[in-house]
Design a protein around this motif. Structure first.
Motif, PDB file in Angstrom:
ATOM      1  N   UNK A  89       0.818  -1.220   0.000  1.00 44.85           N
ATOM      2  CA  UNK A  89       0.000   0.000   0.000  1.00 44.85           C
ATOM      3  C   UNK A  89       0.847   1.263   0.000  1.00 44.85           C
ATOM      4  N   UNK A  90       2.164   1.097   0.135  1.00 43.81           N
ATOM      5  CA  UNK A  90       3.013   2.280   0.309  1.00 43.81           C
ATOM      6  C   UNK A  90       3.463   2.840  -1.039  1.00 43.81           C
ATOM      7  N   UNK A  91       4.130   3.978  -0.989  1.00 46.28           N
ATOM      8  CA  UNK A  91       4.676   4.596  -2.205  1.00 46.28           C
ATOM      9  C   UNK A  91       3.711   5.594  -2.799  1.00 46.28           C
ATOM     10  N   UNK A  92       4.228   6.576  -3.509  1.00 43.80           N
ATOM     11  CA  UNK A  92       3.391   7.565  -4.189  1.00 43.80           C
ATOM     12  C   UNK A  92       2.874   8.653  -3.268  1.00 43.80           C
ATOM     13  N   UNK A  93       1.797   9.301  -3.729  1.00 42.61           N
ATOM     14  CA  UNK A  93       1.277  10.480  -3.027  1.00 42.61           C
ATOM     15  C   UNK A  93       0.357  10.106  -1.873  1.00 42.61           C
ATOM     16  N   UNK A  94      -0.148   8.846  -1.888  1.00 48.14           N
ATOM     17  CA  UNK A  94      -1.127   8.461  -0.870  1.00 48.14           C
ATOM     18  C   UNK A  94      -0.567   7.338  -0.004  1.00 48.14           C
ATOM     19  N   UNK A  95      -1.305   7.024   1.027  1.00 44.06           N
ATOM     20  CA  UNK A  95      -0.883   5.968   1.930  1.00 44.06           C
ATOM     21  C   UNK A  95      -2.116   5.361   2.597  1.00 44.06           C
ATOM     22  N   UNK A  96      -2.036   4.104   2.970  1.00 47.33           N
ATOM     23  CA  UNK A  96      -3.135   3.459   3.684  1.00 47.33           C
ATOM     24  C   UNK A  96      -2.513   2.761   4.883  1.00 47.33           C
ATOM     25  N   UNK A  97      -2.750   3.293   6.063  1.00 51.54           N
ATOM     26  CA  UNK A  97      -2.016   2.806   7.233  1.00 51.54           C
ATOM     27  C   UNK A  97      -2.958   2.427   8.375  1.00 51.54           C
ATOM     28  N   UNK A  98      -2.373   1.788   9.360  1.00 50.17           N
ATOM     29  CA  UNK A  98      -3.095   1.507  10.598  1.00 50.17           C
ATOM     30  C   UNK A  98      -2.300   2.138  11.734  1.00 50.17           C
ATOM     31  N   UNK A  99      -3.021   2.758  12.674  1.00 47.67           N
ATOM     32  CA  UNK A  99      -2.347   3.356  13.833  1.00 47.67           C
ATOM     33  C   UNK A  99      -2.600   2.436  15.025  1.00 47.67           C
ATOM     34  N   UNK A 100      -1.527   1.974  15.650  1.00 42.97           N
ATOM     35  CA  UNK A 100      -1.670   1.057  16.792  1.00 42.97           C
ATOM     36  C   UNK A 100      -1.137   1.756  18.039  1.00 42.97           C
ATOM     37  N   UNK A 101      -1.931   1.721  19.116  1.00 45.64           N
ATOM     38  CA  UNK A 101      -1.491   2.402  20.341  1.00 45.64           C
ATOM     39  C   UNK A 101      -0.987   1.399  21.374  1.00 45.64           C
ATOM     40  N   UNK A 102      -0.608   1.924  22.534  1.00 47.09           N
ATOM     41  CA  UNK A 102       0.000   1.107  23.589  1.00 47.09           C
ATOM     42  C   UNK A 102      -0.885  -0.038  24.059  1.00 47.09           C
ATOM     43  N   UNK A 103      -2.236   0.203  24.012  1.00 47.88           N
ATOM     44  CA  UNK A 103      -3.148  -0.877  24.404  1.00 47.88           C
ATOM     45  C   UNK A 103      -3.318  -1.888  23.263  1.00 47.88           C
TER      46      UNK A 103
END
Ligand code: C5P
Length: 394
Positions: free
Chosen positions: A351-365
């Motif tokens: 999903x990486x590269x280019x002008x856009x991105x698709x990510x997941x944010x994971x926290x301490x819990x």
């Protein structure tokens, strides 16, 4: 709440005929003062826009001077503006802005204002795609100017293509979002690493990776927009750094480590976005390696900068990235724990590269927030929203 002031710059594109409607819509979210270029007057009359906006329309740079010997209207307007919106923006105006030319009221105002600037271009497809215009747009974007790219559709010439002014709805919505933008990082010092590192083999060759640096630069830009003080430690990239950031350029992981350690003490937040090379050649040849024979390279580990920093964490907020080709969540969670992070941004290689991105944010819990595909700026906003929440908790 007092009404915010939107200065609307109208330039000489056929889409200027939509200015009257745009003013009507913008009045729902603020006070509107229209500035017109000479060419815009070919498409819409200043007196019509004065009537619709309920305010005088500014056209010439010197008209007040002629009438009232008042010379600094561009400065008072520049200070009054909470947002400077240019819609439609012609190729000519965009190129003038990209080069600091100030030969009429609108371009002078752009140089003088500290307000956010939003540009909605409208022009013929070939003009929009012209590399000179694309370079100028990229240059302005890198300086923090925001754009609403033109839409695809039928153009004034009758042809279909990209170049139509974006819908008025989108323009108004984006304006509203900027006016409501938070200044929630004031007095916070944010240290960001970005880009790849390069590990030299000899004077002309190195080992590196595909990181463009765009995600880290977007984080720097948005942190600045939100009032933060930004130190950007960057590996080699082709990007223009956002103005307002303190930029430290480095080549290798060892140099990046040194700069991170030096600047970490003063930081409140550390976002480790750089794709640091895990290995470097053990020997760095002083002369160019000759071809012709089989070459075996011995590599040694680079220090893990983020892991080292995490031992000195204290009350600071640490954010890491994990780019994975497999087992994204599992690997990202393991890194979150190992590096004692507050947040980790998990990024699948596909999903990486280019002008856009698709990510997941994971926290301490270890709660996972999945974001849709977004521009890197929008991803940066989401990440910083989470960071700000953590700052408030501390
Ligand atoms: O373990 P991995 O390299 O995937 O971890 C990624 C995270 O660690 C990123 O935030 C990256 O910036 C950081 N990192 C580092 N030093 C290294 C390798 C990665 O700070 N040598």
């Amino acid at each position: 709440m007092p009404k915010k002031t939107i200065v609307l710059g109208v330039t000489g594109s056929v889409a200027a005929i939509k200015a009257e409607n745009l003013v009507k819509w913008l009045k729902e979210i603020g006070r509107v003062i229209v500035v017109m270029t000479e060419a815009a007057k070919e498409f819409v009359l200043p007196k019509e826009l004065a009537k619709t906006s309920g305010n005088r329309v500014v056209t010439g740079l010197f008209e007040r001077y002629r009438k009232e010997r008042e010379t600094v209207e561009h400065i008072s307007l520049a200070e009054e503006a909470d947002l400077l919106l240019i819609a439609p923006a012609t190729a000519n105006t965009i190129s003038k802005l990209a080069n600091g030319i100030a030969d009429d009221m609108l371009s002078t105002l752009v140089l003088a204002t500290k307000a956010p600037i939003l540009i909605a271009p409208a022009m013929n497809t070939d003009m929009w795609e012209n590399p000179i215009i694309q370079e100028n747009v990229a240059k302005l974007k890198a300086r923090g100017y925001r754009f609403i790219d033109p839409a695809y559709g039928r153009l004034a010439s009758g042809r279909m293509g990209k170049g139509r002014l974006a819908s008025l709805g989108r323009i108004v919505k984006e304006s509203e979002r900027i006016l409501e933008e938070k200044k929630d990082l004031i007095k916070k010092r944010i240290l960001i690493t970005a880009g790849p590192t390069q590990e030299p083999l000899d004077p002309v060759r190195f080992i590196s990776n595909r990181s463009s640096g765009r995600m880290g630069y977007a984080l720097a830009q948005i942190a600045l927009d939100r009032g933060g003080e930004v130190i950007l430690i960057s590996g080699p990239t082709h990007l223009i750094p956002p103005s307002g950031a303190e930029v430290i350029n480095v080549q290798t992981a060892l140099k990046m480590r040194r700069q991170v350690l030096k600047n970490f003490k003063e930081a409140d937040i550390f976002i480790s976005c750089a794709a640091v090379a895990d290995y470097r050649p053990k020997e760095r040849e002083r002369k160019k390696i000759k071809g012709g024979r089989t070459l075996t390279l011995e590599l040694e580990r680079n220090p893990d900068i983020l892991k080292e920093i995490s031992k000195k964490k204290g009350k600071k907020i640490l954010v890491g990235f994990a780019l994975e080709t497999e087992n994204l969540i599992k690997n990202a969670k393991a890194k979150l724990r190992e590096k004692n992070l507050d947040l980790i941004i998990a990024n699948s290689y596909s999903q990486a590269g280019g002008e856009t991105n698709m990510v997941k944010i994971i926290d301490k819990r270890e709660m996972v927030q999945s974001l849709p595909r977004l521009s890197k700026e929008a991803v940066a906003r989401k990440i910083l929203d989470r960071v700000v929440k953590l700052v408030w908790k501390k």
